[in-house]
Scaffold this motif. Structure first.
Motif, PDB file in Angstrom:
ATOM      1  N   PRO A  35      70.989   7.496  44.353  1.00  0.00           N
ATOM      2  CA  PRO A  35      72.046   7.982  45.249  1.00  0.00           C
ATOM      3  C   PRO A  35      71.540   8.452  46.605  1.00  0.00           C
ATOM      4  O   PRO A  35      70.348   8.748  46.775  1.00  0.00           O
ATOM      5  CB  PRO A  35      72.665   9.148  44.474  1.00  0.00           C
ATOM      6  CG  PRO A  35      71.748   9.475  43.382  1.00  0.00           C
ATOM      7  CD  PRO A  35      70.793   8.354  43.199  1.00  0.00           C
ATOM      8  N   LYS A  36      72.454   8.520  47.520  1.00  0.00           N
ATOM      9  CA  LYS A  36      72.178   9.070  48.842  1.00  0.00           C
ATOM     10  C   LYS A  36      71.629  10.484  48.656  1.00  0.00           C
ATOM     11  O   LYS A  36      72.110  11.242  47.821  1.00  0.00           O
ATOM     12  CB  LYS A  36      73.484   9.090  49.641  1.00  0.00           C
ATOM     13  CG  LYS A  36      73.367   9.615  51.026  1.00  0.00           C
ATOM     14  CD  LYS A  36      74.602   9.321  51.832  1.00  0.00           C
ATOM     15  CE  LYS A  36      75.671  10.350  51.631  1.00  0.00           C
ATOM     16  NZ  LYS A  36      76.776  10.224  52.587  1.00  0.00           N
ATOM     17  N   GLY A  37      70.593  10.828  49.419  1.00  0.00           N
ATOM     18  CA  GLY A  37      69.997  12.156  49.312  1.00  0.00           C
ATOM     19  C   GLY A  37      68.888  12.247  48.279  1.00  0.00           C
ATOM     20  O   GLY A  37      68.308  13.315  48.088  1.00  0.00           O
ATOM     21  N   SER A  38      68.573  11.132  47.611  1.00  0.00           N
ATOM     22  CA  SER A  38      67.533  11.100  46.578  1.00  0.00           C
ATOM     23  C   SER A  38      66.498  10.037  46.920  1.00  0.00           C
ATOM     24  O   SER A  38      66.731   9.170  47.750  1.00  0.00           O
ATOM     25  CB  SER A  38      68.133  10.754  45.220  1.00  0.00           C
ATOM     26  OG  SER A  38      69.123  11.661  44.853  1.00  0.00           O
ATOM     27  N   PHE A  39      65.362  10.097  46.245  1.00  0.00           N
ATOM     28  CA  PHE A  39      64.384   9.020  46.322  1.00  0.00           C
ATOM     29  C   PHE A  39      63.469   9.115  45.116  1.00  0.00           C
ATOM     30  O   PHE A  39      63.364  10.162  44.480  1.00  0.00           O
ATOM     31  CB  PHE A  39      63.591   9.041  47.645  1.00  0.00           C
ATOM     32  CG  PHE A  39      62.645  10.201  47.805  1.00  0.00           C
ATOM     33  CD1 PHE A  39      61.281  10.031  47.624  1.00  0.00           C
ATOM     34  CD2 PHE A  39      63.106  11.450  48.184  1.00  0.00           C
ATOM     35  CE1 PHE A  39      60.403  11.082  47.797  1.00  0.00           C
ATOM     36  CE2 PHE A  39      62.244  12.514  48.358  1.00  0.00           C
ATOM     37  CZ  PHE A  39      60.886  12.331  48.164  1.00  0.00           C
ATOM     38  N   LEU A  40      62.844   8.003  44.780  1.00  0.00           N
ATOM     39  CA  LEU A  40      61.947   7.961  43.637  1.00  0.00           C
ATOM     40  C   LEU A  40      60.525   8.274  44.078  1.00  0.00           C
ATOM     41  O   LEU A  40      60.024   7.703  45.041  1.00  0.00           O
ATOM     42  CB  LEU A  40      61.957   6.567  42.992  1.00  0.00           C
ATOM     43  CG  LEU A  40      63.248   6.130  42.335  1.00  0.00           C
ATOM     44  CD1 LEU A  40      63.100   4.720  41.791  1.00  0.00           C
ATOM     45  CD2 LEU A  40      63.641   7.087  41.228  1.00  0.00           C
ATOM     46  N   THR A  41      59.897   9.189  43.380  1.00  0.00           N
ATOM     47  CA  THR A  41      58.506   9.539  43.653  1.00  0.00           C
ATOM     48  C   THR A  41      57.967  10.298  42.453  1.00  0.00           C
ATOM     49  O   THR A  41      58.656  10.501  41.468  1.00  0.00           O
ATOM     50  CB  THR A  41      58.376  10.372  44.949  1.00  0.00           C
ATOM     51  OG1 THR A  41      56.999  10.424  45.323  1.00  0.00           O
ATOM     52  CG2 THR A  41      58.935  11.774  44.805  1.00  0.00           C
ATOM     53  N   GLU A  57      73.170   4.917  49.444  1.00  0.00           N
ATOM     54  CA  GLU A  57      72.881   4.548  48.063  1.00  0.00           C
ATOM     55  C   GLU A  57      72.048   3.262  48.025  1.00  0.00           C
ATOM     56  O   GLU A  57      72.312   2.321  48.764  1.00  0.00           O
ATOM     57  CB  GLU A  57      74.195   4.345  47.314  1.00  0.00           C
ATOM     58  CG  GLU A  57      74.034   4.167  45.836  1.00  0.00           C
ATOM     59  CD  GLU A  57      75.375   4.084  45.148  1.00  0.00           C
ATOM     60  OE1 GLU A  57      75.856   2.949  44.966  1.00  0.00           O
ATOM     61  OE2 GLU A  57      75.932   5.145  44.810  1.00  0.00           O
ATOM     62  N   LYS A  58      71.028   3.249  47.174  1.00  0.00           N
ATOM     63  CA  LYS A  58      70.179   2.072  47.028  1.00  0.00           C
ATOM     64  C   LYS A  58      70.012   1.771  45.552  1.00  0.00           C
ATOM     65  O   LYS A  58      70.313   2.594  44.690  1.00  0.00           O
ATOM     66  CB  LYS A  58      68.814   2.300  47.677  1.00  0.00           C
ATOM     67  CG  LYS A  58      68.908   2.463  49.173  1.00  0.00           C
ATOM     68  CD  LYS A  58      67.551   2.508  49.803  1.00  0.00           C
ATOM     69  CE  LYS A  58      67.707   2.616  51.317  1.00  0.00           C
ATOM     70  NZ  LYS A  58      66.428   2.645  51.979  1.00  0.00           N
ATOM     71  N   SER A  59      69.505   0.598  45.265  1.00  0.00           N
ATOM     72  CA  SER A  59      69.284   0.181  43.894  1.00  0.00           C
ATOM     73  C   SER A  59      67.820  -0.191  43.710  1.00  0.00           C
ATOM     74  O   SER A  59      67.198  -0.800  44.581  1.00  0.00           O
ATOM     75  CB  SER A  59      70.172  -1.023  43.575  1.00  0.00           C
ATOM     76  OG  SER A  59      69.939  -1.474  42.271  1.00  0.00           O
ATOM     77  N   TRP A  60      67.256   0.191  42.570  1.00  0.00           N
ATOM     78  CA  TRP A  60      65.883  -0.156  42.227  1.00  0.00           C
ATOM     79  C   TRP A  60      65.869  -0.541  40.753  1.00  0.00           C
ATOM     80  O   TRP A  60      66.205   0.277  39.892  1.00  0.00           O
ATOM     81  CB  TRP A  60      64.952   1.026  42.489  1.00  0.00           C
ATOM     82  CG  TRP A  60      63.533   0.775  42.139  1.00  0.00           C
ATOM     83  CD1 TRP A  60      62.611   0.063  42.850  1.00  0.00           C
ATOM     84  CD2 TRP A  60      62.849   1.245  40.972  1.00  0.00           C
ATOM     85  NE1 TRP A  60      61.409   0.060  42.204  1.00  0.00           N
ATOM     86  CE2 TRP A  60      61.533   0.773  41.043  1.00  0.00           C
ATOM     87  CE3 TRP A  60      63.234   2.011  39.879  1.00  0.00           C
ATOM     88  CZ2 TRP A  60      60.585   1.045  40.064  1.00  0.00           C
ATOM     89  CZ3 TRP A  60      62.294   2.280  38.903  1.00  0.00           C
ATOM     90  CH2 TRP A  60      60.985   1.802  38.997  1.00  0.00           C
TER      91      TRP A  60
END
Length: 77
Positions: free
Chosen positions: A47-53, A38-41
């Motif tokens: 969440p884990k398994g996701s990313f922003l694009t 899990e990361k914060s932006w």
């Protein structure tokens, strides 16, 4: 470049898109880009398994048109 590895089960060879090299490469790219924790932006939890694009960024990263990216995303839905 990020360090680490991913696990891929051999059963992926039975997946309907395995024989389509372009879609399979795109799918693997998405897996490799996904957060492994899990990361914060900007105070938004990614969440884990996701990313922003977006389609434009994917288009640039993979040297494909936005239309090609949209088509591949629709196939993977």
């Amino acid at each position: 470049m990020s360090k680490g590895w991913i696990k891929t089960h051999r059963e992926i060879m039975e997946w309907e898109w395995f024989d389509d090299a372009e879609i399979f490469r795109f799918f693997q790219y998405l897996i490799l880009k996904a957060n492994y924790e899990e990361k914060s932006w900007k105070n938004i939890i990614i969440p884990k398994g996701s990313f922003l694009t977006g389609r434009l960024q994917l288009s640039r990263d993979l040297n494909r048109s936005e239309r090609q990216i949209r088509t591949m995303l629709n196939k993977l839905k």
